[in-house]
Design a protein around this motif. Structure first.
Motif, PDB file in Angstrom:
ATOM      1  N   SER A  56       0.814  -1.229   0.000  1.00 42.69           N
ATOM      2  CA  SER A  56       0.000   0.000   0.000  1.00 42.69           C
ATOM      3  C   SER A  56       0.845   1.276   0.000  1.00 42.69           C
ATOM      4  O   SER A  56       0.384   2.344   0.408  1.00 42.69           O
ATOM      5  N   VAL A  57       2.098   1.165  -0.470  1.00 42.39           N
ATOM      6  CA  VAL A  57       2.977   2.331  -0.569  1.00 42.39           C
ATOM      7  C   VAL A  57       3.428   2.465  -2.012  1.00 42.39           C
ATOM      8  O   VAL A  57       3.850   1.481  -2.634  1.00 42.39           O
ATOM      9  N   VAL A  58       3.344   3.679  -2.570  1.00 40.22           N
ATOM     10  CA  VAL A  58       3.815   3.897  -3.937  1.00 40.22           C
ATOM     11  C   VAL A  58       5.332   3.928  -3.922  1.00 40.22           C
ATOM     12  O   VAL A  58       5.940   4.785  -3.268  1.00 40.22           O
ATOM     13  N   PRO A  59       5.978   2.986  -4.600  1.00 41.16           N
ATOM     14  CA  PRO A  59       7.448   2.918  -4.551  1.00 41.16           C
ATOM     15  C   PRO A  59       8.105   3.990  -5.414  1.00 41.16           C
ATOM     16  O   PRO A  59       7.474   4.547  -6.309  1.00 41.16           O
ATOM     17  N   GLU A  60       9.369   4.281  -5.108  1.00 35.53           N
ATOM     18  CA  GLU A  60      10.132   5.163  -5.981  1.00 35.53           C
ATOM     19  C   GLU A  60      10.309   4.459  -7.321  1.00 35.53           C
ATOM     20  O   GLU A  60      10.569   3.270  -7.386  1.00 35.53           O
ATOM     21  N   HIS A  61      10.150   5.229  -8.380  1.00 35.67           N
ATOM     22  CA  HIS A  61      10.176   4.583  -9.700  1.00 35.67           C
ATOM     23  C   HIS A  61      10.674   5.576 -10.740  1.00 35.67           C
ATOM     24  O   HIS A  61      10.263   6.737 -10.750  1.00 35.67           O
ATOM     25  N   LYS A  62      11.555   5.132 -11.584  1.00 37.53           N
ATOM     26  CA  LYS A  62      12.009   5.942 -12.701  1.00 37.53           C
ATOM     27  C   LYS A  62      11.146   5.590 -13.906  1.00 37.53           C
ATOM     28  O   LYS A  62      11.118   4.448 -14.353  1.00 37.53           O
ATOM     29  N   PHE A  63      10.408   6.599 -14.420  1.00 38.75           N
ATOM     30  CA  PHE A  63       9.483   6.328 -15.518  1.00 38.75           C
ATOM     31  C   PHE A  63      10.239   6.018 -16.800  1.00 38.75           C
ATOM     32  O   PHE A  63      11.199   6.700 -17.158  1.00 38.75           O
ATOM     33  N   ASN A  64       9.776   4.971 -17.481  1.00 41.87           N
ATOM     34  CA  ASN A  64      10.367   4.650 -18.775  1.00 41.87           C
ATOM     35  C   ASN A  64       9.609   5.375 -19.883  1.00 41.87           C
ATOM     36  O   ASN A  64       8.668   6.134 -19.619  1.00 41.87           O
ATOM     37  N   LYS A  65       9.992   5.126 -21.113  1.00 42.15           N
ATOM     38  CA  LYS A  65       9.408   5.835 -22.262  1.00 42.15           C
ATOM     39  C   LYS A  65       7.896   5.607 -22.364  1.00 42.15           C
ATOM     40  O   LYS A  65       7.126   6.542 -22.602  1.00 42.15           O
ATOM     41  N   ASP A  66       7.476   4.363 -22.171  1.00 39.49           N
ATOM     42  CA  ASP A  66       6.047   4.052 -22.264  1.00 39.49           C
ATOM     43  C   ASP A  66       5.253   4.734 -21.147  1.00 39.49           C
ATOM     44  O   ASP A  66       4.131   5.194 -21.367  1.00 39.49           O
ATOM     45  N   ASP A  67       5.836   4.765 -19.951  1.00 35.56           N
ATOM     46  CA  ASP A  67       5.178   5.457 -18.829  1.00 35.56           C
ATOM     47  C   ASP A  67       4.942   6.920 -19.169  1.00 35.56           C
ATOM     48  O   ASP A  67       3.860   7.469 -18.935  1.00 35.56           O
ATOM     49  N   LEU A  68       5.980   7.548 -19.710  1.00 41.53           N
ATOM     50  CA  LEU A  68       5.895   8.990 -20.000  1.00 41.53           C
ATOM     51  C   LEU A  68       4.880   9.290 -21.089  1.00 41.53           C
ATOM     52  O   LEU A  68       4.209  10.331 -21.048  1.00 41.53           O
ATOM     53  N   ILE A  69       4.749   8.396 -22.069  1.00 37.37           N
ATOM     54  CA  ILE A  69       3.742   8.599 -23.127  1.00 37.37           C
ATOM     55  C   ILE A  69       2.354   8.639 -22.503  1.00 37.37           C
ATOM     56  O   ILE A  69       1.520   9.504 -22.817  1.00 37.37           O
TER      57      ILE A  69
END
Length: 419
Positions: free
Chosen positions: A373-386
């Motif tokens: 139930s915690v949003v983890p730290e995450h580096k967005f990839n290309k698909d995420d950013l789209i």
């Protein structure tokens, strides 16, 4: 520079308890107010009650009450509605307040000093219900009575001494103003309606009454009271401490950015109001938006028809947020809209329970199961950013809001929410 935004609802006429049409105007104004606040604006949001005129006086007499006591009771129901609707309004004004009386009498004096008001006699058709004067071609016979074509309200033939505002002198300046400020009146259909009316010729406007007493006295002649619309429209100034034009409120927030009104009072706001202001050498507001009616079946809600849908009862049954969502999404802003319990339930079940509810359930269940139930730290990839950039088109959203295009805004949000 500070970003300031001044928005108003109509000030409501408290001759009876609030209905869904009142709630609709208030919810729409609150929607714009909240968006602007989130977007970093200093927002001044005004609502209130318009408490003078023959209609109020007669309503009070029927209940054997003096007009002020009657207004105190009914106005409170409108002020309570602002709390029930959780409005973010800055001020709630009543036209029986002394601050308003000062503003109205000052505006009257300026118009008189500018040779815009003269004493004569009025004879013509008058609707007590609308507190409006109508030309002969705007009246028809219906069921043995004379009624206004626009509203269907019964009209009476009135003859009395009256002060007149030189509205006819403002026909050409108003047309020039509309041409220079093409978005002053929205939607476009309302703009065309107003321009057509002005081009057909303007007559001088009766701005006082002598046959009743419930109103603000004309400063130079206390036998007359100020016509309720000259009185009422001035509330948009009196809330900002007019006539002190050097105070911070007035300097920050006038001209008003947006008057949200029902289409039935468009003429007063889009013709009389800018004419009064121009004649007093005060800048007119930036925009008047005349939305449609909330219908019960195929008819406008009214006390006389007995078809009033009580927003308080709807909120008790279904909650405030579902009602707000329905009115924003399902009513085509600018056009008439229809509300019924069946349509409201379908909207709640389809959009809110099934689509939005399922989305929340899936996201929260995934977060609980996989991420404690915690949003983890995450580096967005290309698909995420789209995906994120397709949702976060803030300039497009701002354009929808600035054009009062609620339907495009809601479609944009809902499409991405349920995609």
């Amino acid at each position: 520079m500070d970003k300031n935004f001044y928005i108003t609802t109509p000030i409501y006429y408290p001759s009876a308890k609030p209905h869904m049409g009142h709630a609709y105007s208030s919810i729409i104004a609150d929607f714009f107010s909240r968006f602007k606040k989130i977007d970093g604006y200093n927002v001044y949001f005004l609502t209130g009650t318009d408490e003078h005129g023959l209609k109020i006086q007669r309503s009070a007499e029927k209940q054997n009450k003096d007009p002020k006591s009657f207004c105190d009771e009914i106005s409170k129901t409108f002020e309570d509605l602002t709390k029930t609707l959780n409005l973010s309004n800055t001020d709630f004004i009543r036209t029986t307040e002394n601050r308003h009386k000062i503003s109205v009498q000052k505006l009257w004096n300026i118009l008189e000093e500018n040779n815009q008001i003269y004493l004569s006699k009025y004879s013509g058709w008058y609707s007590v219900s609308d507190e409006a004067f109508y030309n002969a071609d705007e009246v028809e016979e219906k069921d043995g009575s004379k009624v206004a074509k626009l509203s269907g309200s019964i009209v009476e033939w009135v003859e009395e001494e009256s002060y007149f505002f030189k509205l006819s002198e403002w026909e050409k300046p108003l047309l020039e103003f509309y041409e220079k400020n093409k978005n002053f009146i929205l939607p476009e259909s309302r703009r065309n309606e107003v321009i057509s009316f002005v081009r057909s010729g303007l007559k001088d406007l009766s701005v006082s009454r002598k046959t009743f007493t419930w109103g603000i006295k004309v400063p130079s002649n206390e036998k007359h009271v100020v016509y309720v619309w000259l009185d009422a429209l001035t509330n948009y100034l009196s809330s900002l401490k007019y006539p002190d034009e050097n105070n911070n409120l007035f300097k920050k927030f006038w001209p008003a950015d947006l008057h949200i009104i029902g289409k039935d009072i468009l003429r007063f706001h889009a013709i009389y109001w800018p004419a009064f202001l121009l004649a007093a050498k005060i800048k007119p507001p930036h925009r008047v938006y005349g939305h449609g009616w909330i219908l019960s079946g195929d008819e406008k809600m009214s006390k006389s028809k007995g078809n009033i849908l009580d927003p308080l009862e709807i909120i008790k049954l279904y909650g405030l947020d579902p009602l707000r969502y329905y009115l924003l999404k399902e009513v085509s802003f600018g056009n008439d809209g229809n509300i019924s319990e069946e349509k409201l339930e379908n909207c709640i079940n389809s959009d809110l329970a099934n689509n939005f509810g399922n989305l929340c359930q899936r996201v929260l269940s995934f977060a609980e199961k996989n991420c404690s139930s915690v949003v983890p730290e995450h580096k967005f990839n290309k698909d995420d950013l789209i995906i994120l950039n397709s949702i976060n088109d803030i300039e497009k959203i701002r354009t929808f809001i600035d054009n009062q295009d609620i339907n495009q805004y809601m479609n944009f949000i809902v499409d991405r929410l349920f995609a």
